[in-house]
Motif scaffolding. Structure first.
Motif, PDB file in Angstrom:
ATOM      1  N   MET A 221       0.824  -1.203   0.000  1.00 36.39           N
ATOM      2  CA  MET A 221       0.000   0.000   0.000  1.00 36.39           C
ATOM      3  C   MET A 221       0.862   1.260   0.000  1.00 36.39           C
ATOM      4  O   MET A 221       0.558   2.255  -0.672  1.00 36.39           O
ATOM      5  CB  MET A 221      -0.923   0.013   1.222  1.00 36.39           C
TER       6      MET A 221
ATOM      7  N   PHE B 213       2.122   1.750  -3.483  1.00 39.79           N
ATOM      8  CA  PHE B 213       1.079   2.311  -4.336  1.00 39.79           C
ATOM      9  C   PHE B 213       0.946   3.818  -4.112  1.00 39.79           C
ATOM     10  O   PHE B 213       0.777   4.594  -5.054  1.00 39.79           O
ATOM     11  CB  PHE B 213      -0.267   1.644  -4.044  1.00 39.79           C
TER      12      PHE B 213
ATOM     13  N   GLN C 234       2.062  -7.172  -3.394  1.00 41.02           N
ATOM     14  CA  GLN C 234       0.684  -7.428  -2.976  1.00 41.02           C
ATOM     15  C   GLN C 234       0.269  -8.853  -3.307  1.00 41.02           C
ATOM     16  O   GLN C 234      -0.437  -9.510  -2.527  1.00 41.02           O
ATOM     17  CB  GLN C 234      -0.263  -6.438  -3.649  1.00 41.02           C
TER      18      GLN C 234
ATOM     19  N   TYR D  23      -5.735   3.904  -1.229  1.00 44.25           N
ATOM     20  CA  TYR D  23      -4.640   3.191  -0.579  1.00 44.25           C
ATOM     21  C   TYR D  23      -4.458   3.642   0.866  1.00 44.25           C
ATOM     22  O   TYR D  23      -4.072   2.839   1.727  1.00 44.25           O
ATOM     23  CB  TYR D  23      -3.350   3.377  -1.376  1.00 44.25           C
TER      24      TYR D  23
END
Length: 427
Positions: free
Chosen positions: A112, A115, A131, A192
Motif C-alpha cells: 500500500m 502504491f 501485494q 490506498y
C-alpha cells in the motif's frame, strides 16, 4: 426445557490446536469472534486486490502505456500470488496460522505504501508483485484457519466464507475505488490510505487470534515449491478443474480489460462505471453463493456451468451488437454462475480435506484458479494492442464459453459416475 451442555456452548479445540495457558487465553478472541474477524480480513485482502482495477485506466492515461503493459501490471500480481501459494502454501501447517497471517498483513501494508508513492510503471509493478505475495500467503492460511474455527453446529460455514469472500471482496474493492476516483480527492492515493488504515485494524485483530495449528517440524522443507495432493483427494479436485478454469478465466477478463471495454467500446467515461463492470460480475456471484449454500453440490455445479455459458454468450452478443443492455445482462447472468461455482468448488475442498491437508489442497486450487485468471488476460492484453479491443474481447469470451461447455460436460460425467454424492448439501 434444559439448555445445551457446556461442551456444546464452548466446543473443544480440534486435535491439532495448541492449548494456550490461561493468561494467554484471556488476551485471545473467542472462537466465534475470531471466525468473524477472519472472514472480514479475507474480504479486505480481496478488496485490496481489486481496488487498482478502476485505476488502470487512470494510470494508462497519465503514463501513456499500452494495453499490453496494463495486463502485465494485472498479471504480475498473480505471479507473486502463485509464487506465494507454491512456496508458502503449507507454511501455516508448521508455524501456526497467526504468524503467517500477521506477516501477510505487514507485507500487504508495504505494498500500500508503494502504491501511494508510485509515479511510474516500475513502482506500480513492484507494488502489485508484493501485494500478490501477501495475498497468496494469506488466502490459504485464512481458509485453513476458518476451517479450524468452524462452528460445530454449522460444519460447512468455513467453505461458505471461502467461496463467497473472494467475490464479495473483489466487487467491494472495485466499486468502492471507482466511487472514490469519481467523487473523492486524490484519486490515485485516497483508496490506498483507507486500505492501509484498514490493514492496521486487521493486524490488531489478528494479533489476538487464538492459535489453532500446532507447531510441528518441517517448516523449511515445506518452502520447497510443489503442488502436492493427497491421493484420496485427487479425483474430487480433478472433477472441479474445468469449472475453476472457466469461471476464473472469465473473472480475469473483467478485472483486467473490463473497465477499458466500458470506456473504449461503449464510451462510458465515468470511473464508477469502471468499478460497476467488475461488480456486475462479482455482486451476483456473492448473492448467489449465499442463496445456494443449501443446495446439493452436483446440482449447484451443473447450474453454475450452464449459467456461465449462457451469460458469457449473452455478453458476447452485447459487445458484438454494441448493446450495453445485453452486455450488462450477460455479465450478471455469468456472475450467478461464477458465484455458484466458487461456492461448490471451494466449499467441497474445505469439507473433504483433513486439517493437516487444508493449506496444501487450497493452495493447489488457488494456483489453478489464478493461472486461469492471469495467463489468458495477459494474452488478451497483447492481442488488444495489435488486433483491437473488440476483436480481443469477442475471441476471449468465445473461448470462455467453450470452457464453460466443457465444464458442464465434466459435471454431467461426474454426476453419472458418482450419483450418490450429488445429494450432499454444502451448508
Amino acid at each position: 426445557m434444559s439448555g445445551p451442555a457446556p461442551s456444546q456452548l464452548q466446543p473443544s479445540p480440534p486435535p491439532t490446536a495448541r492449548v494456550a495457558p490461561p493468561e494467554e487465553r484471556r488476551r485471545r478472541l473467542s472462537r466465534p469472534v475470531a471466525f468473524a474477524s477472519l472472514a472480514v480480513v479475507f474480504v479486505l485482502f480481496m478488496a485490496a486486490s481489486s481496488a487498482p482495477s478502476p485505476l488502470y485506466v487512470v494510470y494508462q492515461q497519465e503514463w501513456h502505456f499500452s494495453a499490453t503493459t496494463l495486463t502485465t501490471v494485472f498479471a504480475v500480481y498473480v505471479l507473486g500470488m502463485i509464487g506465494a501459494l507454491l512456496v508458502l502454501g503449507a507454511l501455516s501447517d508448521h508455524l501456526g496460522r497467526r504468524p503467517v497471517l500477521l506477516s501477510a498483513i505487514a507485507l500487504e501494508a508495504v505494498s500500500m505504501v508503494l502504491f501511494l508513492t508510485a509515479g511510474n510503471v516500475g513502482l506500480l509493478l513492484t507494488a502489485r508483485f508484493i501485494q500478490g505475495i501477501a495475498t497468496g500467503a494469506a488466502m490459504t492460511t485464512l481458509g485453513a484457519a476458518l476451517s479450524d474455527l468452524n462452528p460445530a453446529h454449522a460444519p460447512h460455514r468455513a467453505g461458505l466464507v471461502t467461496g463467497t469472500a473472494p467475490t464479495f471482496g473483489l466487487g467491494l474493492g472495485s466499486l468502492g475505488c471507482g466511487l472514490l476516483i469519481e467523487y473523492g480527492p486524490h484519486p490515485t492515493r485516497l483508496v490506498y490510505v483507507l486500505l492501509l488504515l484498514a490493514l492496521v485494524v486487521a493486524g490488531a485483530l489478528l494479533s489476538a487470534l487464538p492459535e489453532t495449528s500446532l507447531r510441528r517440524p518441517g517448516a523449511a522443507r515445506s518452502l520447497q515449491p510443489r503442488l502436492r495432493i493427497a491421493p484420496h483427494l485427487r479425483a474430487d479436485l480433478l472433477s472441479l478443474v474445468p469449472i475453476l478454469i472457466a469461471s476464473w478465466a472469465l473473472g480475469g477478463l473483467y478485472l483486467s480489460l473490463g473497465p477499458s471495454v466500458a470506456v473504449g467500446l461503449f464510451g462510458l467515461s465515468s470511473h464508477v462505471v469502471g468499478g460497476l463492470v467488475v461488480t456486475l460480475l462479482t455482486g451476483p456471484a456473492f448473492v448467489t453463493a449465499l442463496a445456494l449454500r443449501g443446495w446439493p453440490v452436483g446440482r449447484t455445479l451443473a447450474v453454475s456451468a450452464t449459467l456461465l455459458l449462457v451469460g458469457t454468450a449473452v455478453a458476447l452478443t452485447g459487445v458484438e451488437e454494441h448493446s450495453l443492455t445485453a452486455a450488462a445482462l450477460g455479465t450478471a447472468i455469468a456472475g450467478v454462475g461464477f458465484g455458484g461455482s466458487a461456492l461448490a468448488s471451494f466449499g467441497t475442498l474445505a469439507r473433504i480435506a483433513r486439517p493437516a491437508e487444508r493449506s496444501e489442497l487450497l493452495s493447489v486450487a488457488f494456483v489453478i484458479s489464478y493461472l486461469a485468471f492471469s495467463i489468458p488476460a495477459v494474452i488478451a492484453g497483447i492481442a488488444a494492442t495489435h488486433a483491437g479491443l473488440q476483436d480481443t474481447f469477442v475471441t476471449y469470451a468465445a473461448t470462455v464459453a467453450a470452457l464453460c461447455a466443457l465444464a458442464l460436460l465434466a459435471q454431467r460425467l461426474r454426476a453419472t459416475r458418482t450419483p450418490a454424492t450429488g445429494g450432499v448439501p454444502q451448508a
